[in-house]
Structures are given as structure tokens and as C-alpha cells.
Design a protein around this motif. Sequence first.
Motif, PDB file in Angstrom:
ATOM      1  N   ILE A 216     -46.080 -28.332 -34.085  1.00 47.47           N
ATOM      2  CA  ILE A 216     -44.930 -28.917 -33.374  1.00 47.47           C
ATOM      3  C   ILE A 216     -43.879 -27.849 -33.097  1.00 47.47           C
ATOM      4  O   ILE A 216     -43.293 -27.796 -32.004  1.00 47.47           O
ATOM      5  CB  ILE A 216     -44.328 -30.085 -34.187  1.00 47.47           C
ATOM      6  N   ILE A 217     -43.646 -26.977 -34.086  1.00 43.31           N
ATOM      7  CA  ILE A 217     -42.678 -25.884 -33.910  1.00 43.31           C
ATOM      8  C   ILE A 217     -43.135 -24.951 -32.788  1.00 43.31           C
ATOM      9  O   ILE A 217     -42.328 -24.521 -31.955  1.00 43.31           O
ATOM     10  CB  ILE A 217     -42.503 -25.102 -35.227  1.00 43.31           C
ATOM     11  N   CYS A 218     -44.437 -24.636 -32.755  1.00 41.20           N
ATOM     12  CA  CYS A 218     -44.979 -23.777 -31.692  1.00 41.20           C
ATOM     13  C   CYS A 218     -44.801 -24.420 -30.322  1.00 41.20           C
ATOM     14  O   CYS A 218     -44.389 -23.749 -29.364  1.00 41.20           O
ATOM     15  CB  CYS A 218     -46.459 -23.496 -31.955  1.00 41.20           C
ATOM     16  N   ILE A 219     -45.108 -25.710 -30.230  1.00 41.75           N
ATOM     17  CA  ILE A 219     -44.971 -26.425 -28.956  1.00 41.75           C
ATOM     18  C   ILE A 219     -43.509 -26.473 -28.527  1.00 41.75           C
ATOM     19  O   ILE A 219     -43.167 -26.239 -27.352  1.00 41.75           O
ATOM     20  CB  ILE A 219     -45.553 -27.844 -29.073  1.00 41.75           C
ATOM     21  N   PHE A 220     -42.627 -26.789 -29.477  1.00 43.21           N
ATOM     22  CA  PHE A 220     -41.199 -26.864 -29.174  1.00 43.21           C
ATOM     23  C   PHE A 220     -40.673 -25.504 -28.711  1.00 43.21           C
ATOM     24  O   PHE A 220     -39.902 -25.415 -27.751  1.00 43.21           O
ATOM     25  CB  PHE A 220     -40.430 -27.332 -30.417  1.00 43.21           C
ATOM     26  N   THR A 221     -41.094 -24.423 -29.399  1.00 38.08           N
ATOM     27  CA  THR A 221     -40.667 -23.070 -29.016  1.00 38.08           C
ATOM     28  C   THR A 221     -41.185 -22.704 -27.633  1.00 38.08           C
ATOM     29  O   THR A 221     -40.461 -22.116 -26.817  1.00 38.08           O
ATOM     30  CB  THR A 221     -41.163 -22.038 -30.044  1.00 38.08           C
ATOM     31  N   PHE A 222     -42.440 -23.049 -27.371  1.00 34.95           N
ATOM     32  CA  PHE A 222     -43.048 -22.755 -26.074  1.00 34.95           C
ATOM     33  C   PHE A 222     -42.257 -23.411 -24.938  1.00 34.95           C
ATOM     34  O   PHE A 222     -41.830 -22.745 -23.994  1.00 34.95           O
ATOM     35  CB  PHE A 222     -44.497 -23.247 -26.066  1.00 34.95           C
ATOM     36  N   PHE A 223     -42.063 -24.727 -25.040  1.00 33.76           N
ATOM     37  CA  PHE A 223     -41.341 -25.436 -23.983  1.00 33.76           C
ATOM     38  C   PHE A 223     -39.867 -25.057 -23.973  1.00 33.76           C
ATOM     39  O   PHE A 223     -39.244 -24.990 -22.905  1.00 33.76           O
ATOM     40  CB  PHE A 223     -41.508 -26.950 -24.154  1.00 33.76           C
ATOM     41  N   GLY A 224     -39.299 -24.808 -25.158  1.00 31.06           N
ATOM     42  CA  GLY A 224     -37.890 -24.435 -25.235  1.00 31.06           C
ATOM     43  C   GLY A 224     -37.609 -23.140 -24.506  1.00 31.06           C
ATOM     44  O   GLY A 224     -36.628 -23.027 -23.757  1.00 31.06           O
ATOM     45  N   CYS A 225     -38.466 -22.135 -24.692  1.00 35.28           N
ATOM     46  CA  CYS A 225     -38.298 -20.847 -23.996  1.00 35.28           C
ATOM     47  C   CYS A 225     -38.441 -21.016 -22.493  1.00 35.28           C
ATOM     48  O   CYS A 225     -37.683 -20.430 -21.713  1.00 35.28           O
ATOM     49  CB  CYS A 225     -39.325 -19.839 -24.509  1.00 35.28           C
ATOM     50  N   ALA A 226     -39.431 -21.828 -22.078  1.00 32.94           N
ATOM     51  CA  ALA A 226     -39.651 -22.043 -20.647  1.00 32.94           C
ATOM     52  C   ALA A 226     -38.457 -22.747 -20.009  1.00 32.94           C
ATOM     53  O   ALA A 226     -37.977 -22.340 -18.939  1.00 32.94           O
ATOM     54  CB  ALA A 226     -40.924 -22.871 -20.442  1.00 32.94           C
ATOM     55  N   VAL A 227     -37.956 -23.795 -20.681  1.00 32.57           N
ATOM     56  CA  VAL A 227     -36.817 -24.555 -20.140  1.00 32.57           C
ATOM     57  C   VAL A 227     -35.567 -23.683 -20.101  1.00 32.57           C
ATOM     58  O   VAL A 227     -34.839 -23.660 -19.097  1.00 32.57           O
ATOM     59  CB  VAL A 227     -36.570 -25.826 -20.982  1.00 32.57           C
ATOM     60  N   PHE A 228     -35.296 -22.955 -21.193  1.00 35.04           N
ATOM     61  CA  PHE A 228     -34.096 -22.114 -21.255  1.00 35.04           C
ATOM     62  C   PHE A 228     -34.149 -21.015 -20.197  1.00 35.04           C
ATOM     63  O   PHE A 228     -33.150 -20.746 -19.513  1.00 35.04           O
ATOM     64  CB  PHE A 228     -33.965 -21.497 -22.644  1.00 35.04           C
ATOM     65  N   ASN A 229     -35.299 -20.378 -20.050  1.00 37.59           N
ATOM     66  CA  ASN A 229     -35.467 -19.320 -19.047  1.00 37.59           C
ATOM     67  C   ASN A 229     -35.276 -19.868 -17.639  1.00 37.59           C
ATOM     68  O   ASN A 229     -34.631 -19.246 -16.785  1.00 37.59           O
ATOM     69  CB  ASN A 229     -36.857 -18.692 -19.199  1.00 37.59           C
ATOM     70  N   PHE A 230     -35.825 -21.060 -17.405  1.00 39.14           N
ATOM     71  CA  PHE A 230     -35.704 -21.705 -16.099  1.00 39.14           C
ATOM     72  C   PHE A 230     -34.242 -22.053 -15.794  1.00 39.14           C
ATOM     73  O   PHE A 230     -33.734 -21.754 -14.707  1.00 39.14           O
ATOM     74  CB  PHE A 230     -36.569 -22.968 -16.063  1.00 39.14           C
ATOM     75  N   LEU A 231     -33.556 -22.692 -16.767  1.00 34.10           N
ATOM     76  CA  LEU A 231     -32.158 -23.097 -16.559  1.00 34.10           C
ATOM     77  C   LEU A 231     -31.251 -21.875 -16.411  1.00 34.10           C
ATOM     78  O   LEU A 231     -30.321 -21.884 -15.600  1.00 34.10           O
ATOM     79  CB  LEU A 231     -31.680 -23.961 -17.725  1.00 34.10           C
TER      80      LEU A 231
END
Length: 380
Positions: A216-231
Amino acid sequence: MEKDKKIRQSNFELMRIISMFGIILVHILGNDHGNVIVNCERDSLRLIFEFIRFLIIVHVNSYVLLTGYFQCKSKFRMSKLFKNINMMWFYRVVLLIFLVVINVWHPTHIEIFRNVFPLDLGFYWFLDVYILLYCVSPIINKYIGKANKHELRKAIGILFIIFSILPYITGLKTLYNDGYSLYNFVLLYLIGAYLRKYPLKECYLFKNISKNLFQIICIFTFFGCAVFNFLLTQFGSSVTSFGDLFHEMGSNVITTSLAYSNPFVIIQTIAYFCFFETLSFKSPFVNKLSSCTLGVYLIHNNIQIRHNIYKWLKIDHGPIYSYKFIFYVFAIAILIYIVCSIIERFRQVLFKVIYKRKLCCKWRQKYRGFIDNCGFNINW
């Protein structure tokens, strides 16, 4: 049971498949390929496609990181180097003949020479850099073998600052590194080797948590980095008109947003890799399909193929307005993957038959004997 022992784990093979599918998607969406984002006339639809690109930008880095993970424990073999060179040469020649026969391409004499010449002349940037990385891997492995955990982590930290953070915050002005470079590949190789020697799951932060929570931490980090980079990229685009300082900052963020050296992309890649590392299953089908990934890349990313394939498949075919095009893009990516995998599987069978021929074995032995007699100590 005996048969099952011969089947290797399929977790990273599945990762290779998904990463190659991501490469196809990026090519469909990007410039000089499918031009989907460029052709989007609806802003909301363009944002969806752009966010998809931020999600799958880990594809190239994942292959390099995986190389470090496995190659740090392996020896350099000349046969593996020749295998990649032979594949590139085979597809350049075969696709040249195919496109000429169907009257799609009318190459000049120079273009014919470049395609027929066995060595790659800038056709595939990834394999060019990958082969260089493989050639220097024995030197890197010597350092990895001698360095302790603290030294290796310190080296990765210093290289991460120099080759990732500095280019990101300066917009590639202090040091130009958009990720298409040998030094970025070396950084990822070292990270992969570190994760092999010292798995992230076993570090003091994660060793006492369950596998499911770690995933779950890996998935959250993966999507979190993508969302933050995008925003952050969208924010950078919106502030470029607020003065020179904001223009400089916004331009730097935009320039490096999709660079493979982007620190958020590297962290996202590590999370992506560590998630697949936790999986444990065996599948002969997945392993066979994974063995075709390099062929899929060489076929669909051939310069002349990519100049025509997206027009044949009605991808680069004018303005895009409909949300249905999202499903069409994924369907075409799957189609390209399947067709290229079938072609590559046929090539593998063909090469296996050729390699087993007596004449081929004889010539191979003579060549290796000649190289050995020259005094080169080479692992074949």
C-alpha cells in the motif's frame, strides 16, 4: 515439481510487460510518434492524456533499475552483447525490406547503408546507452562489491543530488541531464544494485510492517509522486506570466517534468519496482511474453515504422475531441503489443534454429577461438 523448479519467478517479468506497454502508450501520446496530446482540441481530454503520461513515465527507468538489480550479481558476457546487436541489426534490415516491398519507403543509398550496417548508428537511443552501461557494468560491479552499505548509500545520494536534483531545480542549466544519458543510467543501476543487497522492505522503517501494508505504501508513493509532479507542472505553467522570477521557475519545472532524471520520477520508479519485488508467482506465459519486450520496442519504435504506423491505425489523424479516443488509444497499444510480440516470438524460434545449425556453430567457434587467441579474456 521438477518442471516447476525450472520456471523462474514472474514478478519482474510482469513488470517488464507493463513497462513496455507504458512505452507504447507514451509513444502514442507523444510528439514525433502518435501526436495524440498535440492533436487534442479539448482541454479536459488533453489533461487526462497528460496525466496518463505522468503515471507511466517510470517505464524506461524501471528497465535500467532492474538491470542493476540483476547484473550486479552477474558477469559480463560477450554473447549477451552480441545478442542485442544482432536483434537490432535483424529488425533494421527486415523492416527496411518490408517497407520497400510495400512501397511505403524509398530509401537513399546512405539510408540503406545505415540500416544494413551491423552496428547501430543512432536508431535506438535506449539500446545505445544500455549497451554502454552493460559494457561498463564490470567496473561498477567491482565498486559495488567492495563498498559497504554506508559507502554505497552515500555514493547514490551524491549522484542523486548531482544528476537528478540539480538538473531539476535549474531546468537542466547547471548540468544537462534529461535522463537520456549514461550517467543517469549508472545512477539507476546503483539504486537497483543497492535494492538487491539491501531490500527496502528489510530496512528499519519497513521491516516490522506487513507485506500488504508495504505494498500500500509503494502504491501510495507511486501515485503520490505522479500526482504531485503533474500538479507542480500545471502550477509551473500557470505562473510563467507572473514576472521573470516565476517565469524562470515555471519554465524549469516544465522543462524537467517528464525527464527520466526528475527526482519525483526516480522515487516513483523505486516505489513501482519495490511493489513488484513483493509479488511471488510463476507463470510460463508471462515469462515467454516478457522475453518479447525488447523485440516489441525494436519493431514499433523503428524510425520508419513509427512515421507510418500511427497514420495507418488512425491515431495521428487530425484533431481529437471525443473521450472515446481514450479507449481507442489503449486498444491500439494492446494491438501493437500483441502483433509485435508475435513477430518477435517468430524471430526467436528462427534464430534458435539458425544457431543450432552445424555451420553456424562452426563459424561461432572459429570466431571465439580467434578472439581468445588474440589474448582477450572474454566471458562468452
